[in-house]
Scaffold this motif. Structure first.
Motif, PDB file in Angstrom:
ATOM      1  N   SER A 278      38.835  24.491  52.082  1.00  0.00           N
ATOM      2  CA  SER A 278      38.437  24.660  50.692  1.00  0.00           C
ATOM      3  C   SER A 278      38.766  26.042  50.155  1.00  0.00           C
ATOM      4  CB  SER A 278      36.934  24.411  50.550  1.00  0.00           C
ATOM      5  OG  SER A 278      36.255  25.317  51.374  1.00  0.00           O
ATOM      6  N   THR A 279      39.508  26.828  50.914  1.00  0.00           N
ATOM      7  CA  THR A 279      39.821  28.160  50.388  1.00  0.00           C
ATOM      8  C   THR A 279      40.897  28.046  49.312  1.00  0.00           C
ATOM      9  OG1 THR A 279      41.399  28.438  52.177  1.00  0.00           O
ATOM     10  CG2 THR A 279      39.246  29.456  52.447  1.00  0.00           C
ATOM     11  N   ARG A 280      40.787  28.969  48.367  1.00  0.00           N
ATOM     12  CA  ARG A 280      41.786  28.981  47.306  1.00  0.00           C
ATOM     13  C   ARG A 280      42.441  30.345  47.284  1.00  0.00           C
ATOM     14  NH1 ARG A 280      41.485  24.662  47.642  1.00  0.00           N
ATOM     15  NH2 ARG A 280      40.225  23.073  46.616  1.00  0.00           N
ATOM     16  N   ALA A 281      43.679  30.362  46.856  1.00  0.00           N
ATOM     17  CA  ALA A 281      44.342  31.653  46.788  1.00  0.00           C
ATOM     18  C   ALA A 281      43.750  32.469  45.655  1.00  0.00           C
ATOM     19  CB  ALA A 281      45.835  31.451  46.554  1.00  0.00           C
ATOM     20  N   PRO A 282      43.586  33.766  45.855  1.00  0.00           N
ATOM     21  CA  PRO A 282      43.042  34.586  44.770  1.00  0.00           C
ATOM     22  C   PRO A 282      44.093  34.750  43.678  1.00  0.00           C
ATOM     23  CG  PRO A 282      43.601  35.947  46.646  1.00  0.00           C
ATOM     24  CD  PRO A 282      43.816  34.540  47.075  1.00  0.00           C
ATOM     25  N   ILE A 283      43.655  34.680  42.428  1.00  0.00           N
ATOM     26  CA  ILE A 283      44.570  34.829  41.306  1.00  0.00           C
ATOM     27  C   ILE A 283      44.794  36.317  41.080  1.00  0.00           C
ATOM     28  CG2 ILE A 283      44.986  34.274  38.906  1.00  0.00           C
ATOM     29  CD1 ILE A 283      42.778  32.163  39.201  1.00  0.00           C
ATOM     30  N   PRO A 284      46.030  36.763  41.086  1.00  0.00           N
ATOM     31  CA  PRO A 284      46.254  38.194  40.874  1.00  0.00           C
ATOM     32  C   PRO A 284      45.921  38.563  39.438  1.00  0.00           C
ATOM     33  CG  PRO A 284      48.338  37.021  40.988  1.00  0.00           C
ATOM     34  CD  PRO A 284      47.277  36.023  41.289  1.00  0.00           C
ATOM     35  N   LEU A 285      45.096  39.601  39.245  1.00  0.00           N
ATOM     36  CA  LEU A 285      44.688  39.994  37.913  1.00  0.00           C
ATOM     37  C   LEU A 285      45.388  41.282  37.516  1.00  0.00           C
ATOM     38  CD1 LEU A 285      40.895  39.443  38.328  1.00  0.00           C
ATOM     39  CD2 LEU A 285      42.365  38.133  36.848  1.00  0.00           C
TER      40      LEU A 285
ATOM     41  N   ASN B 289      46.938  30.570  56.442  1.00  0.00           N
ATOM     42  CA  ASN B 289      46.075  29.887  55.490  1.00  0.00           C
ATOM     43  C   ASN B 289      46.300  30.417  54.076  1.00  0.00           C
ATOM     44  OD1 ASN B 289      43.892  28.271  54.578  1.00  0.00           O
ATOM     45  ND2 ASN B 289      42.581  30.072  54.636  1.00  0.00           N
ATOM     46  N   ASP B 290      46.363  31.727  53.979  1.00  0.00           N
ATOM     47  CA  ASP B 290      46.619  32.344  52.676  1.00  0.00           C
ATOM     48  C   ASP B 290      47.925  31.855  52.090  1.00  0.00           C
ATOM     49  OD1 ASP B 290      45.288  35.748  52.794  1.00  0.00           O
ATOM     50  OD2 ASP B 290      44.509  33.860  51.989  1.00  0.00           O
ATOM     51  N   LEU B 291      48.923  31.853  52.945  1.00  0.00           N
ATOM     52  CA  LEU B 291      50.256  31.440  52.504  1.00  0.00           C
ATOM     53  C   LEU B 291      50.235  30.006  52.008  1.00  0.00           C
ATOM     54  CD1 LEU B 291      53.140  32.373  52.314  1.00  0.00           C
ATOM     55  CD2 LEU B 291      53.534  31.468  54.591  1.00  0.00           C
ATOM     56  N   VAL B 292      49.572  29.152  52.762  1.00  0.00           N
ATOM     57  CA  VAL B 292      49.495  27.742  52.365  1.00  0.00           C
ATOM     58  C   VAL B 292      48.791  27.621  51.021  1.00  0.00           C
ATOM     59  CG1 VAL B 292      48.449  25.544  52.948  1.00  0.00           C
ATOM     60  CG2 VAL B 292      49.613  26.865  54.702  1.00  0.00           C
ATOM     61  N   ASP B 293      47.704  28.374  50.870  1.00  0.00           N
ATOM     62  CA  ASP B 293      46.988  28.340  49.589  1.00  0.00           C
ATOM     63  C   ASP B 293      47.910  28.707  48.441  1.00  0.00           C
ATOM     64  OD1 ASP B 293      43.793  29.599  50.844  1.00  0.00           O
ATOM     65  OD2 ASP B 293      44.633  27.575  50.722  1.00  0.00           O
ATOM     66  N   LYS B 294      48.656  29.788  48.653  1.00  0.00           N
ATOM     67  CA  LYS B 294      49.528  30.247  47.569  1.00  0.00           C
ATOM     68  C   LYS B 294      50.615  29.220  47.303  1.00  0.00           C
ATOM     69  CE  LYS B 294      48.614  35.117  48.013  1.00  0.00           C
ATOM     70  NZ  LYS B 294      48.579  36.022  49.146  1.00  0.00           N
ATOM     71  N   HIS B 295      51.103  28.638  48.371  1.00  0.00           N
ATOM     72  CA  HIS B 295      52.143  27.621  48.221  1.00  0.00           C
ATOM     73  C   HIS B 295      51.627  26.447  47.415  1.00  0.00           C
ATOM     74  CE1 HIS B 295      55.623  25.250  49.165  1.00  0.00           C
ATOM     75  NE2 HIS B 295      54.872  24.320  49.702  1.00  0.00           N
ATOM     76  N   ILE B 296      50.384  26.081  47.687  1.00  0.00           N
ATOM     77  CA  ILE B 296      49.794  24.958  46.946  1.00  0.00           C
ATOM     78  C   ILE B 296      49.759  25.281  45.461  1.00  0.00           C
ATOM     79  CG2 ILE B 296      47.638  23.716  46.545  1.00  0.00           C
ATOM     80  CD1 ILE B 296      47.098  23.837  49.480  1.00  0.00           C
ATOM     81  N   VAL B 297      49.337  26.504  45.164  1.00  0.00           N
ATOM     82  CA  VAL B 297      49.273  26.893  43.748  1.00  0.00           C
ATOM     83  C   VAL B 297      50.651  26.772  43.120  1.00  0.00           C
ATOM     84  CG1 VAL B 297      48.891  28.838  42.212  1.00  0.00           C
ATOM     85  CG2 VAL B 297      47.332  28.431  44.113  1.00  0.00           C
ATOM     86  N   PHE B 298      51.623  27.274  43.842  1.00  0.00           N
ATOM     87  CA  PHE B 298      52.995  27.257  43.342  1.00  0.00           C
ATOM     88  C   PHE B 298      53.499  25.837  43.086  1.00  0.00           C
ATOM     89  CE2 PHE B 298      55.811  30.004  41.897  1.00  0.00           C
ATOM     90  CZ  PHE B 298      56.365  30.968  42.730  1.00  0.00           C
ATOM     91  N   MET B 318      61.212  32.225  47.045  1.00  0.00           N
ATOM     92  CA  MET B 318      60.089  31.635  47.761  1.00  0.00           C
ATOM     93  C   MET B 318      60.514  31.353  49.192  1.00  0.00           C
ATOM     94  SD  MET B 318      57.839  28.405  46.687  1.00  0.00           S
ATOM     95  CE  MET B 318      57.905  27.117  47.874  1.00  0.00           C
ATOM     96  N   MET B 319      59.585  31.523  50.071  1.00  0.00           N
ATOM     97  CA  MET B 319      59.939  31.368  51.477  1.00  0.00           C
ATOM     98  C   MET B 319      60.259  29.921  51.800  1.00  0.00           C
ATOM     99  SD  MET B 319      57.556  33.773  53.785  1.00  0.00           S
ATOM    100  CE  MET B 319      57.862  32.871  55.249  1.00  0.00           C
ATOM    101  N   ASP B 320      61.206  29.717  52.622  1.00  0.00           N
ATOM    102  CA  ASP B 320      61.523  28.362  53.054  1.00  0.00           C
ATOM    103  C   ASP B 320      60.678  27.982  54.239  1.00  0.00           C
ATOM    104  OD1 ASP B 320      63.444  27.583  51.242  1.00  0.00           O
ATOM    105  OD2 ASP B 320      65.008  28.663  52.318  1.00  0.00           O
TER     106      ASP B 320
END
Lengths: 360, 322
Positions: A278-285, B289-298, B318-320
């Protein structure tokens, strides 16, 4: 040669050498009466900013805390108020073992306290009790719910009063004294802004207690002071206990604590496993964004990231273990290798130091 | 303290004739306690040499004594008698908190023992058979000298004994040597306060304290080497006891060629490296995990804009994933 070793000691830039040097030890009865009449701390909940502790008081408290492991011990501190700092000149132990469920352990030791303080006047120890200390063996320096309640009462009836907490286990594994000084806010007072305090690794079993009350008190900056005579003696003492620095091993003496830390980390990771999806990436502000609400939400998301916190805990455990290992490897090289012969072990100090640096 | 002292015999027996058989271990806490007591009285009474008196607490098993803690004592108005009531009360209080410590002696500040100290000794001797005396030598010149030999602590320990002379027995003191011992928590606390009590990168401070200790070892070894070379060159006097202990020391190196020790050592090493591995593993998991999160957003954004437009404007940089 020995003076160089002593200079290597005074690395830190925070050597509070009291000037005029030993004046802090003098107890001025009139000044004390005056400030107790004025009581400037009643007007400002944030009045006290620092807590100055004398070398003797500190060492006594650490030794007492260590001798009591695994129980919590407690004691009182005597001192005075100087400006916005609470100065602690001496401490003494109380014959009570604290447990989390005892709110008023102080009551049992009341007679002891009164007798001790009365007696102190006979030997020219004129300072009043200005605080209490207790130990949290292995779980860090902060105030638990019970502690907060006790300190509330103390500050209501015995102000000026400060609460000091010591962790003897962490002291040994980190190689430096783990100590914190706190004052509670009066009830119904919300601090203007919850300042982000330095991250502490807290065992899972205590983390709720820590979180719930974290905003009801604030930490004071701890400074150590010593007299000129203390300074000279400490310099001379180094000539004697450098041997102990080499011979003692943090890895061995703190084995039980290290194991409990790993256990705790394992539990935290198990918890993280469930929450990580359930973690979300932080939005860069943008930097100048004054939308504090967004910032607070981001911070909350960070705090909810259990995995990130476990990373910090893991790094701390590993770093401390590496430090202990460096000492062991050093000793191995010094005392076990024969000159000329290739070191039979595959171990070298450089490797360990490199590992230590890459973790931190 | 008047001219009548001239016919008094010295109170300390010269150390060439008699030596104390006690092995005394002194902890840093009593040393700092006594110093604090002295400083405090100096300031409050505004004297350069106030009268300081206190009790020593510790353990004594046979001839081995360990001095662990101290507390102050009061004297009655005549300046000669110890306040017994206070002493008893304080001693009992310390017994409650530190049940393993006993009263084993007393301390004061003076250059050397005098008849006045014998008088105090008599009072303490009623409580325990041989109370030790620890003296802090007051001196304004502890001037730091680079000479290793001169830097000794300004404390002297004395053991009381009876001397028979002219068919009369009187109490005298014999000087006793002492070593400094510390417990681990005590050492860390003393170390930390000596450095002023701040933090600093833990690796840096740990390494520097290790280095300082190793340097001391090195200096001491150099001193020994110098001594031996001087003997070989015929300049210094041979001291057989020292030479014997030196050869015993060398014979005991290397300290650990034993297979069992090696195994334990390697195992401990492996355990520590495992924790390092664990830490880096957790760190990489978190980064992933962070990377995956960001990828999801993207990717979510990309899909939002509709399949057509998004694909053409494929994001750069973007990373392949392979």
């Amino acid at each position: 040669m020995a003076s160089t070793a002593f200079k290597t000691f005074s690395l830190a830039n925070n050597v509070v050498e009291v000037s005029p040097q030993d004046d802090i030890y003098k107890f001025d009865v009139d000044a004390d009466k005056r400030i107790n009449r004025e009581q400037p701390w009643t007007k400002d909940p944030h009045y006290f900013k620092t807590c100055k502790i004398s070398a003797t008081a500190l060492i006594k408290m650490v030794i007492h805390a260590r001798s009591g492991v695994p129980y919590e011990i407690m004691g009182l501190m005597q001192g005075k108020v100087m400006g916005t700092s609470l100065v602690i000149i001496d401490s003494f132990a109380l014959p009570v073992q604290g447990t989390e469920t005892r709110v008023n352990a102080a009551n049992e030791a009341y007679e002891y306290m009164v007798q001790y303080i009365e007696g102190s006047k006979l030997v020219n120890r004129l300072e009043n009790a200005v605080g209490w200390y207790h130990s949290h063996p292995g779980y860090g320096c902060w105030l638990s719910g019970i502690d907060v309640t006790t300190q509330f009462t103390n500050q209501k009836f015995q102000d000026p009063f400060v609460a000091v907490v010591i962790d003897p286990n962490r002291t040994i594994s980190a190689g430096k004294v783990d100590i914190g000084a706190f004052r509670t806010y009066p009830e119904n007072y919300t601090p203007p802004d919850a300042a982000a305090s330095e991250y502490q690794s807290i065992p899972l079993s205590k983390i709720e207690d820590f979180g719930v009350h974290a905003n009801q008190y604030y930490p004071l900056e701890v400074q150590i002071f010593k007299s000129s005579l203390d300074n000279e003696l400490l310099g001379l003492l180094w000539n004697k206990y450098w041997i102990n620095t080499l011979s003692q091993s943090a890895l061995i003496s703190n084995r039980a604590y290290a194991v409990s830390q790993l256990n705790d980390l394992q539990q935290k990771l198990a918890k993280a496993q469930s929450s990580v999806s359930s973690t979300r990436a932080p939005i860069p502000l943008p930097k100048d964004d004054i939308k504090s609400k967004m910032l607070k939400e981001e911070k909350k998301k960070e705090e909810a990231n259990q995995l990130a916190k476990s990373v910090k805990d893991g790094a701390k455990i590993a770093t401390e273990a590496q430090h202990g290992l460096i000492a062991q490897v050093l000793k191995d090289i010094l005392f076990s290798s024969r000159p000329g012969a290739p070191t039979s072990s595959s171990v070298s100090v450089e490797e360990v130091v490199d590992t230590a640096m890459s973790i931190g | 303290m008047t001219s009548m002292d001239t016919d008094e015999l010295p109170v300390v027996l010269p150390s060439t004739t008699t030596t104390s058989g006690l092995t005394i271990a002194l902890h840093p806490l009593p040393i700092l306690n006594i110093s604090e007591h002295f400083t405090r009285l100096k300031l409050q009474k505004r004297q350069s040499l106030p009268f300081v008196l206190g009790a020593l607490l510790g353990t004594q098993t046979g001839r081995e004594v360990e001095i662990v803690n101290t507390f102050e004592l009061a004297v009655q108005d005549d300046q000669v008698t110890v306040d017994q009531e206070f002493f008893d009360a304080r001693r009992d209080q310390y017994k409650q908190v530190f049940p393993s410590l006993e009263f084993i002696g007393w301390y004061t500040v003076a250059a050397y023992p005098t008849a006045k100290h014998i008088a105090f000794h008599e009072q303490f001797a009623t409580l325990i058979p041989t109370p030790l005396l620890l003296l802090l030598k007051p001196s304004s010149s502890f001037a730091a000298s680079a000479d290793l030999v001169v830097q000794t602590l300004p404390f002297k320990a004395y053991e009381p004994t009876i001397e028979i002379r002219d068919r009369k027995a009187r109490s005298v003191f014999i000087e006793a040597g002492y070593t400094v011992e510390t417990g681990e928590a005590e050492r860390i606390a003393v170390d930390w306060t000596a450095r002023g009590g701040s933090g600093g990168t833990s690796l840096e401070s740990h390494l520097s304290s290790q280095r300082a200790a190793v340097k001391m070892l090195h200096d001491r070894i150099l001193l020994l080497v110098k001594y031996v070379t001087e003997i070989l060159a015929g300049e210094a006097k041979k001291d057989h006891a020292t030479l014997r202990s030196l050869s015993a020391l060398i014979a005991s190196l290397p300290a650990s060629e034993h297979k069992g020790f090696r195994e334990e050592f390697e195992k401990e090493y492996e355990d520590v490296q495992l924790t390092a591995f664990l830490s880096s593993l957790t760190k990489s998991t978190n980064i992933l995990n962070d990377l995956v999160d960001k990828h999801i957003v993207f990717t979510a954004q990309r899909e939002e804009r509709g399949p057509g437009a998004g694909r053409r404007r494929g994001p750069r940089g973007m990373m392949d994933f392979h």
